[in-house]
Structures are given as C-alpha cells and as structure tokens.
Motif scaffolding. Sequence first.
Motif, PDB file in Angstrom:
ATOM      1  N   CYS A  77       0.830  -1.211   0.000  1.00 39.63           N
ATOM      2  CA  CYS A  77       0.000   0.000   0.000  1.00 39.63           C
ATOM      3  C   CYS A  77       0.861   1.257   0.000  1.00 39.63           C
ATOM      4  O   CYS A  77       0.505   2.248  -0.625  1.00 39.63           O
ATOM      5  N   SER A 112       3.802   1.613  -1.436  1.00 40.68           N
ATOM      6  CA  SER A 112       4.338   1.839  -2.776  1.00 40.68           C
ATOM      7  C   SER A 112       3.232   2.335  -3.720  1.00 40.68           C
ATOM      8  O   SER A 112       3.498   3.125  -4.625  1.00 40.68           O
ATOM      9  N   CYS A 113       2.004   1.884  -3.525  1.00 39.57           N
ATOM     10  CA  CYS A 113       0.881   2.373  -4.341  1.00 39.57           C
ATOM     11  C   CYS A 113       0.651   3.859  -4.088  1.00 39.57           C
ATOM     12  O   CYS A 113       0.428   4.619  -5.025  1.00 39.57           O
ATOM     13  N   ALA A 114       0.703   4.243  -2.834  1.00 39.69           N
ATOM     14  CA  ALA A 114       0.509   5.656  -2.494  1.00 39.69           C
ATOM     15  C   ALA A 114       1.631   6.496  -3.095  1.00 39.69           C
ATOM     16  O   ALA A 114       1.388   7.588  -3.605  1.00 39.69           O
ATOM     17  N   SER A 115       2.846   5.985  -3.037  1.00 42.76           N
ATOM     18  CA  SER A 115       3.979   6.703  -3.604  1.00 42.76           C
ATOM     19  C   SER A 115       3.812   6.862  -5.116  1.00 42.76           C
ATOM     20  O   SER A 115       4.108   7.910  -5.682  1.00 42.76           O
ATOM     21  N   TYR A 116       3.325   5.810  -5.776  1.00 40.22           N
ATOM     22  CA  TYR A 116       3.101   5.872  -7.215  1.00 40.22           C
ATOM     23  C   TYR A 116       2.038   6.916  -7.560  1.00 40.22           C
ATOM     24  O   TYR A 116       2.189   7.673  -8.507  1.00 40.22           O
ATOM     25  N   ARG A 117       0.985   6.967  -6.777  1.00 41.25           N
ATOM     26  CA  ARG A 117      -0.076   7.946  -7.030  1.00 41.25           C
ATOM     27  C   ARG A 117       0.451   9.370  -6.918  1.00 41.25           C
ATOM     28  O   ARG A 117       0.101  10.233  -7.716  1.00 41.25           O
ATOM     29  N   VAL A 118       1.298   9.604  -5.919  1.00 40.07           N
ATOM     30  CA  VAL A 118       1.885  10.940  -5.755  1.00 40.07           C
ATOM     31  C   VAL A 118       2.791  11.257  -6.935  1.00 40.07           C
ATOM     32  O   VAL A 118       2.738  12.351  -7.497  1.00 40.07           O
ATOM     33  N   SER A 119       3.602  10.290  -7.346  1.00 42.77           N
ATOM     34  CA  SER A 119       4.507  10.505  -8.478  1.00 42.77           C
ATOM     35  C   SER A 119       3.717  10.775  -9.763  1.00 42.77           C
ATOM     36  O   SER A 119       4.082  11.652 -10.547  1.00 42.77           O
ATOM     37  N   ALA A 120       2.654  10.007  -9.965  1.00 46.10           N
ATOM     38  CA  ALA A 120       1.838  10.199 -11.165  1.00 46.10           C
ATOM     39  C   ALA A 120       1.167  11.571 -11.139  1.00 46.10           C
ATOM     40  O   ALA A 120       1.112  12.254 -12.166  1.00 46.10           O
ATOM     41  N   ALA A 121       0.680  11.970  -9.983  1.00 47.04           N
ATOM     42  CA  ALA A 121       0.044  13.279  -9.868  1.00 47.04           C
ATOM     43  C   ALA A 121       1.050  14.392 -10.136  1.00 47.04           C
ATOM     44  O   ALA A 121       0.721  15.388 -10.795  1.00 47.04           O
TER      45      ALA A 121
END
Length: 60
Positions: A3, A5-14
């Motif tokens: 979870c 790493s998923c949150a980190s990916y969402r921030v990076s994508a944003a």
Amino acid sequence: MLCASCASYRVSAAMAVASAEFGQIEKTLQTLTYIDDESKRRATLTQRTKMFTTRPKAPS
C-alpha cells in the motif's frame, strides 16, 4: 508495504501530470507573448529568412 508503494506511485503520477500541465501553461504564455510582441515576430522572421537563404541547395 504494498500500500505504501501504491501511495507513492499515485503521488509521483500526480506530480507528473501537474508538471505536464505547467509546461502547457508556459507554452501558452510564450505563444501569446509572441503573438502580442511585434518585435519578437520580426526577429523570428529575420532569423528564419537567414536560415533558409544561407542553407546549401540540394544537388539536382
């Protein structure tokens, strides 16, 4: 762990989307400035004219 790493990916994508949008704003501002500023248009035309007149011709 997953979870996080998923949150980190969402921030990076944003952040990537925000960066791309900011780039579009900057490009729009440059275009509007170009349209509004006659001296910039003349300088660009002069440079383009020089570029195309000094370029060697292709062999026939």
